[in-house]
Design a protein around this motif. Structure first.
Motif, PDB file in Angstrom:
ATOM      1  N   PRO A  41       0.869  -1.054  -0.038  1.00 51.13           N
ATOM      2  CA  PRO A  41      -0.063  -0.102   0.207  1.00 51.13           C
ATOM      3  C   PRO A  41       0.814   1.221   0.113  1.00 51.13           C
ATOM      4  N   ASP A  42       0.372   2.208  -0.940  1.00 51.29           N
ATOM      5  CA  ASP A  42       1.068   3.563  -0.894  1.00 51.29           C
ATOM      6  C   ASP A  42       1.562   4.036   0.697  1.00 51.29           C
ATOM      7  N   GLY A  43       2.608   4.470   0.672  1.00 45.56           N
ATOM      8  CA  GLY A  43       2.982   5.168   2.161  1.00 45.56           C
ATOM      9  C   GLY A  43       3.407   4.455   3.041  1.00 45.56           C
ATOM     10  N   GLU A  44       3.319   2.757   3.056  1.00 41.42           N
ATOM     11  CA  GLU A  44       3.338   2.097   3.945  1.00 41.42           C
ATOM     12  C   GLU A  44       4.900   2.203   4.623  1.00 41.42           C
ATOM     13  N   ARG A  45       5.965   1.778   3.751  1.00 44.17           N
ATOM     14  CA  ARG A  45       7.265   2.145   4.110  1.00 44.17           C
ATOM     15  C   ARG A  45       8.096   2.207   2.647  1.00 44.17           C
ATOM     16  N   ARG A  46       9.088   2.702   2.842  1.00 48.11           N
ATOM     17  CA  ARG A  46       9.777   3.018   1.675  1.00 48.11           C
ATOM     18  C   ARG A  46      10.825   1.721   1.257  1.00 48.11           C
ATOM     19  N   SER A  47      10.714   1.756  -0.117  1.00 46.12           N
ATOM     20  CA  SER A  47      11.338   0.663  -0.794  1.00 46.12           C
ATOM     21  C   SER A  47      12.667   0.960  -1.365  1.00 46.12           C
ATOM     22  N   PHE A  48      13.822   0.622  -0.996  1.00 42.42           N
ATOM     23  CA  PHE A  48      15.218   1.357  -1.646  1.00 42.42           C
ATOM     24  C   PHE A  48      15.374   0.524  -2.860  1.00 42.42           C
ATOM     25  N   VAL A  49      15.982   1.619  -3.758  1.00 43.16           N
ATOM     26  CA  VAL A  49      16.312   1.122  -5.280  1.00 43.16           C
ATOM     27  C   VAL A  49      17.696   1.195  -5.391  1.00 43.16           C
ATOM     28  N   ASP A  50      18.317   2.354  -4.986  1.00 46.49           N
ATOM     29  CA  ASP A  50      19.718   2.583  -4.750  1.00 46.49           C
ATOM     30  C   ASP A  50      20.216   2.745  -3.545  1.00 46.49           C
ATOM     31  N   LEU A  51      20.975   1.803  -2.783  1.00 49.49           N
ATOM     32  CA  LEU A  51      21.109   2.055  -1.361  1.00 49.49           C
ATOM     33  C   LEU A  51      22.176   2.916  -1.156  1.00 49.49           C
ATOM     34  N   HIS A  52      23.033   3.151  -2.151  1.00 46.61           N
ATOM     35  CA  HIS A  52      24.229   4.070  -1.749  1.00 46.61           C
ATOM     36  C   HIS A  52      23.609   5.635  -1.716  1.00 46.61           C
ATOM     37  N   ASN A  53      22.667   5.867  -2.544  1.00 47.02           N
ATOM     38  CA  ASN A  53      22.312   7.422  -2.391  1.00 47.02           C
ATOM     39  C   ASN A  53      20.672   7.455  -1.935  1.00 47.02           C
ATOM     40  N   ASP A  54      20.246   6.557  -1.360  1.00 49.95           N
ATOM     41  CA  ASP A  54      19.043   6.380  -0.551  1.00 49.95           C
ATOM     42  C   ASP A  54      17.829   6.830  -1.467  1.00 49.95           C
ATOM     43  N   VAL A  55      18.058   6.390  -2.856  1.00 47.91           N
ATOM     44  CA  VAL A  55      16.872   6.282  -3.756  1.00 47.91           C
ATOM     45  C   VAL A  55      15.973   5.552  -3.592  1.00 47.91           C
ATOM     46  N   THR A  56      14.543   5.603  -3.504  1.00 52.77           N
ATOM     47  CA  THR A  56      13.628   4.968  -3.396  1.00 52.77           C
ATOM     48  C   THR A  56      12.739   4.758  -4.609  1.00 52.77           C
ATOM     49  N   ALA A  57      12.007   3.727  -4.601  1.00 46.21           N
ATOM     50  CA  ALA A  57      11.000   3.696  -5.925  1.00 46.21           C
ATOM     51  C   ALA A  57      10.040   4.710  -5.916  1.00 46.21           C
ATOM     52  N   ALA A  58       9.623   5.330  -4.757  1.00 41.72           N
ATOM     53  CA  ALA A  58       8.747   6.572  -4.765  1.00 41.72           C
ATOM     54  C   ALA A  58       9.745   7.814  -5.387  1.00 41.72           C
ATOM     55  N   ASP A  59      10.801   7.969  -5.116  1.00 37.31           N
ATOM     56  CA  ASP A  59      11.667   8.858  -5.961  1.00 37.31           C
ATOM     57  C   ASP A  59      11.590   8.665  -7.422  1.00 37.31           C
ATOM     58  N   ILE A  60      11.662   7.445  -7.964  1.00 36.35           N
ATOM     59  CA  ILE A  60      11.586   7.162  -9.446  1.00 36.35           C
ATOM     60  C   ILE A  60      10.247   7.565 -10.056  1.00 36.35           C
ATOM     61  N   ALA A  61       9.249   7.095  -9.201  1.00 41.05           N
ATOM     62  CA  ALA A  61       7.872   7.571  -9.447  1.00 41.05           C
ATOM     63  C   ALA A  61       7.855   8.936  -9.586  1.00 41.05           C
ATOM     64  N   LEU A  62       8.108   9.577  -8.849  1.00 43.19           N
ATOM     65  CA  LEU A  62       7.888  11.181  -8.912  1.00 43.19           C
ATOM     66  C   LEU A  62       8.728  11.738  -9.777  1.00 43.19           C
ATOM     67  N   ALA A  63       9.963  11.501 -10.145  1.00 45.58           N
ATOM     68  CA  ALA A  63      10.679  11.902 -11.422  1.00 45.58           C
ATOM     69  C   ALA A  63       9.896  11.652 -12.604  1.00 45.58           C
ATOM     70  N   ALA A  64       9.185  10.477 -12.772  1.00 49.24           N
ATOM     71  CA  ALA A  64       8.356  10.110 -13.925  1.00 49.24           C
ATOM     72  C   ALA A  64       7.257  10.943 -13.828  1.00 49.24           C
ATOM     73  N   ARG A  65       6.669  11.407 -12.869  1.00 54.08           N
ATOM     74  CA  ARG A  65       5.256  12.360 -12.813  1.00 54.08           C
ATOM     75  C   ARG A  65       5.978  13.854 -12.923  1.00 54.08           C
ATOM     76  N   GLU A  66       6.948  14.184 -12.786  1.00 53.83           N
ATOM     77  CA  GLU A  66       7.709  15.362 -13.136  1.00 53.83           C
ATOM     78  C   GLU A  66       8.090  15.553 -14.648  1.00 53.83           C
ATOM     79  N   GLY A  67       7.891  14.403 -15.344  1.00 53.36           N
ATOM     80  CA  GLY A  67       8.176  14.501 -16.626  1.00 53.36           C
ATOM     81  C   GLY A  67       9.718  14.154 -17.303  1.00 53.36           C
ATOM     82  N   PHE A  68      10.509  13.483 -16.064  1.00 55.79           N
ATOM     83  CA  PHE A  68      11.857  12.777 -16.470  1.00 55.79           C
ATOM     84  C   PHE A  68      11.426  11.411 -16.890  1.00 55.79           C
ATOM     85  N   ALA A  69      11.375  11.488 -18.290  1.00 51.95           N
ATOM     86  CA  ALA A  69      11.008   9.982 -18.795  1.00 51.95           C
ATOM     87  C   ALA A  69      12.413   9.441 -19.332  1.00 51.95           C
ATOM     88  N   ALA A  70      13.590  10.053 -19.660  1.00 56.88           N
ATOM     89  CA  ALA A  70      14.832   9.483 -19.937  1.00 56.88           C
ATOM     90  C   ALA A  70      15.460   9.124 -18.901  1.00 56.88           C
TER      91      ALA A  70
END
Length: 953
Positions: free
Chosen positions: A483-512
């Motif tokens: 469920p959305d917002g339950e806990r963060r799922s980390f994609v890049d552990l070095h820079n603390d990038v989460t799956a939610a960060d990737i989704a946010l980038a896509a929503r803000e128009g970063f498709a490349a």
């Protein structure tokens, strides 16, 4: 201290010797063969440090170069090294390391408050939040908080060296496939280099029981082959075109700390293996959550149980081998959780686990400084939702396997093609031209027998056998749905990038994917995205609704792992970073009180001031001496290149805009060379020494560049020409004797030289002051002039004899004034890469009956415009600033019509003058222009002796 998690048997460590080391000020013990990571785990240390952005507790994730979390500050003082991977640091006596990115300690870190406010710190927050006061407040604060370690304050006392070598076959990677390739190539008699980043060869075999006999026999045979060079603990950092590779050799002991290999190989076999990838699920970054292959490595190779109770979480068959290896090493596997509903009977039989949960996924974890418990839940067949109820499992290690990515960094660096392979749910290399071959895990072949077969074929130069698909492919579920917002799922552990960060980038128009990388910092850490980039690309693809194959990857760039700047520099640092070059007469100039200037790497005497004399007065005196008496200039710094061979004249005809094949031996000719775009590249004088030999001169700062230019054309385009280029710049000293009194001095020093038969632009050989010399009647000052070249060892003696005979030294500043009065250009001052010979008024030099570099470009429409900037002279009552923009009117904002290139006071002509480039300048003689409020009148660029009578003598 007791090594609480050291297994009582097994491993490749030397239990007979104990190594003591310190971590965060506390003393621990390990054994030879350990890494810092394995030794910490053996001592029960699970918390290695804090994460980059949120300061979350982090432990060891991997056992290799992909490690994103266990980064330490190694040693102290001048030799301290930040961001060192504990997984790649061999343990040694007295090692001292400290955790990074935590204060006051790794267990109690005040920076962890950032984790409490994570909702306010999403990807790209710094682009939006800190625009005001960024440089003054926010940037320093964020830099202090970021986990990048501390660079040493003192110079590195270590020594680094470089070496160059060639081989027939370079094998990168010493695992089973690489060993098989090296063995096959060695048996064929080829010259082989086998390089591996590990301290031992063997790769995955080092963690497996029963492989020692095969491994030992292969290494024994390789070591006995005279044409095989084994380079353990040597990381290939980059692969480039033409079989060129660069590698870092981490030498153990000795005066040199590291060695940089430059390798030219006829054939490259990339046996770089594959790297396991994690799975993105909530709170997947706690200490104790590790890659399954790493857990097996620590147990099998280092005899370390990372935990007491292990759960394996997987989507592929490989983790079952891990479970079997753990059981064989004596580590209990509490359960296997497989996201595949039907993983296959063979996989389950290899499980060795007390419980088995097919079709389940990990959905939550618990534990502050180390994993304590996980929760699993059934997952729908399509992977889009969870079903059923949660099950709690107690464990202190979760061994995760989300599939394997072929290690293609080196392959892709030289633009090797990649394609998404659904069989392995990863990017795999596309076949190249045969000079570079990927084998084993690097080729997506994970079965041991097939990997060895591929290595043997590649080493023998045979066609690789066709790879067969895995029996049960992995389930490419990139993110466990919660469920959305339950806990963060980390994609890049070095820079603390989460799956939610990737989704946010896509929503803000970063498709490349490249844009997402920069917006979220995905893959920008020291691990270069090894564990997270593919997952990030998959999540982006899902968010924008396209196939993963269409998203592609970010650009792979060298080096493959972080490398010390000292290694890249080698011994070329400090005073050797940019060597100071001096002429044989330098000591004399110093004694004469010369003021020097830097010209390229050379120290040149700029002027020779008398007491109470400033530069202007000294230059004025030196100029008048050259005009009225006898003066001498140290021109030894001029670039000198001998061009020899049957086709030397043909070669120079192609390089220069004018013709040199008609030049007779003993004659000189001024020449201009252009780039292939028609712009002036360099100029100088060429002298024909013999039918098949020329000596050409270049500008001082451009000598090396010109030699590279000539060699590039000979080695890549005109390979049929019989031509050799040799730099002789430092072989000859040049004392240029100028002025109307120069003939009298030379007559006294060279009585055997017939000066009456020595016309302008000729060369003679004669003794001068008893020294064998080449003399050139060339003038860059506009006066009667002799350039006397002698072997460098005799340069000072010649200079002293000239001074005793009455010649007065003048420096480069006077030289500039003298040449500018004659309208002579200096490449790099009157040119800037956008100036053609026609712009300089040298269009008549371009030979009409031959081709040369840049000639066709000169016919382009833009280069024949009437309003191109052209060389002119400027007369003014005031000295114009060099570089000043010129306008036709004094009004502010008036269009710029040109700029000043050289500006001086001419002692002989008695006025200020300048050279300039002005639009359509040759048709505007007599017009007025303005430079920073100063008026000037356009004139011809020659201000002194336009007929050349004084130059010709």
């Amino acid at each position: 201290m007791t090594q609480s998690h050291r297994l009582v048997r097994g491993g490749r460590i030397d239990r007979g010797h104990v190594l003591r080391f310190r971590f965060d000020g506390r003393e621990y013990e390990g054994h030879p063969g350990d890494t810092l990571a394995s030794a910490l785990l053996a001592n029960g240390v699970r918390l290695a440090g804090r994460s980059f952005k949120y300061h979350r507790p982090r432990g060891v994730l991997s056992a290799g170069p992909e490690e994103p979390s266990a980064l330490v500050q190694l040693e102290t003082g001048a030799v301290t090294e930040p961001n060192t991977r504990a997984t790649l640091t061999p343990l040694y006596q007295g090692l001292s390391a400290a955790s990074q990115n935590c204060w006051p300690s790794r267990r109690f870190d005040l920076g962890a408050l950032a984790d409490r406010f994570a909702a306010l710190l999403p990807a790209g927050f710094y682009y939006k939040t800190f625009q005001a006061g960024w440089a003054r407040w926010w940037e320093p604060m964020l830099r202090r908080m970021a986990g990048l370690g501390r660079a040493p304050d003192a110079p590195d006392p270590s020594r680094y060296d470089k070496t160059h070598t060639h081989c027939d076959v370079l094998v990168v990677g010493g695992g089973p496939a690489g060993l098989a390739a090296a063995l096959a190539a060695g048996r064929s008699g080829a010259r082989v280099i086998l390089a591996d980043a590990d301290t031992e060869f063997g790769g995955s075999l080092l963690s497996r029981r029963g492989a020692d006999d095969w491994l030992g026999s292969v290494l024994t045979e390789l070591a006995a082959m005279p044409e095989v060079r084994l380079l353990p603990r040597t990381t290939v950092l980059g692969r480039y075109d033409g079989g060129y590779a660069v590698a870092a050799d981490h030498l153990a002991g000795g005066a040199t700390r590291q060695l940089l290999w430059h390798i030219r190989a006829g054939h490259i076999v990339l046996a770089t293996g594959a790297q396991e990838r994690p799975i993105a699920f909530p709170d997947n970054d706690r200490p104790g959550i590790m890659l399954a292959g790493a857990v097996e490595t620590y147990a099998g190779r280092y005899a370390v149980a990372p935990g007491r109770r292990v759960v394996v979480f997987t989507n592929d068959d490989g983790a079952y081998e891990t479970a079997a290896g753990l059981a064989e090493a004596g580590v209990a596997v509490a359960a296997i959780v497989d996201m595949r509903a039907e993983p296959g009977q063979a996989s389950r039989q290899r499980g060795h686990a007390t419980a088995f949960y097919p079709g389940h996924a990990v959905v939550a974890t618990a534990g502050r400084h180390g994993l304590r418990r996980i929760w699993i839940q059934p997952i729908a067949d399509d992977g889009a939702a969870l079903t059923g109820s949660r099950i709690a499992l107690d464990c202190d290690v979760l061994a995760v396997s989300g599939g394997w990515n072929p290690n293609v960094q080196l392959f892709a660096q030289a633009r090797g093609g990649l394609a998404y392979d659904e069989r392995i749910a990863a990017l795999a290399p596309l076949p190249e031209d045969g000079s570079v071959v990927c084998v084993g895990g690097a080729n997506g072949t994970f079965a041991l027998d097939r990997a060895i077969a591929e290595g043997e074929a590649a080493g023998a130069g045979e066609v690789l056998p066709r790879a067969e698909p895995e029996a049960t492919p992995p389930r490419p579920l990139w993110l466990v749905p919660v469920p959305d917002g339950e806990r963060r799922s980390f994609v890049d552990l070095h820079n603390d990038v989460t799956a939610a960060d990737i989704a946010l980038a896509a929503r803000e128009g970063f498709a490349a994917i490249e844009h997402v990388k920069r917006y979220t910092t995905l893959g920008m850490g020291t691990d270069q995205g090894r564990t997270g980039n593919l997952t990030g690309a998959a999540l982006l693809s899902a968010a924008v609704g396209r196939a993963l194959a269409e998203t592609g990857t970010t650009t792979f760039r060298p080096p493959t792992v972080p490398v010390a700047f000292g290694l890249l520099a080698g011994r070329e640092r400090g005073v050797l970073s940019d060597p100071v070059r001096v002429t044989p007469m330098h000591g004399w100039h110093e004694a004469a009180g010369a003021v020097f200037e830097n010209v390229g790497q050379w120290k040149r005497a700029r002027f020779y001031p008398h007491p109470v004399e400033d530069m202007a007065a000294a230059v004025r005196r030196e100029c008048l001496t050259a005009r009225d008496g006898a003066a001498m200039l140290d021109a030894s710094t001029l670039g000198k290149i001998e061009i020899a061979g049957l086709d030397a004249a043909t070669f120079l005809d192609r390089i220069y805009i004018n013709r040199f094949s008609t030049l007779e031996p003993g004659r000189c000719r001024y020449g201009v060379m252009c780039r292939d775009d028609g712009m002036v590249f360099d100029d100088g004088v060429a002298t024909r020494l013999a039918a098949d030999r020329f000596l050409i001169t270049t500008t001082t700062g451009n000598a090396g560049t010109v030699l590279d230019w000539l060699e590039e054309w000979l080695q890549t385009e005109w390979t049929d020409l019989d031509v050799f280029c040799t730099s002789v710049t430092e072989e000859w000293a040049n004392a240029t004797l100028a002025g109307p009194g120069s003939r009298e001095i030379l007559a006294a020093l060279a009585p055997g030289l017939d000066l009456a038969d020595f016309p302008f632009m000729t060369m003679r050989e004669s003794d001068v002051a008893g020294i064998p010399a080449r003399l050139f009647r060339i003038s860059f000052c506009g006066e009667l002039c002799y350039e006397i070249n002698v072997p460098s060892d005799y340069g000072l003696a010649l200079w002293q004899r000239l001074a005793e005979a009455g010649a007065t030294p003048y420096g480069t500043e006077a030289m500039h004034v003298l040449r500018a009065e004659k309208g002579y250009v200096i490449v790099g001052q009157e040119t800037d890469g956008s100036v053609t010979p026609v712009d300089l008024g040298l269009g008549r030099m371009i030979a009409a009956d031959k081709d040369c570099l840049g000639k066709r470009s000169l016919s382009r429409a833009d280069l024949v415009r009437a309003d191109r900037k052209q060389l002119v002279g400027l007369q003014s009552d005031r000295l114009l600033p060099e570089g000043a923009a010129l306008t036709a009117e004094q009004r502010q904002g008036d269009p710029i019509v040109g700029h000043v290139t050289s500006s001086y006071f001419g002692p002989r002509i008695g006025r200020n003058f300048a050279l300039a480039l002005v639009k359509g300048g040759r048709a505007r003689h007599g017009e007025e222009v303005w430079a920073e409020g100063v008026s000037a009148r356009i004139a011809a660029p020659v201000f002194y002796d336009p007929e050349g009578r004084r130059r010709d003598g």
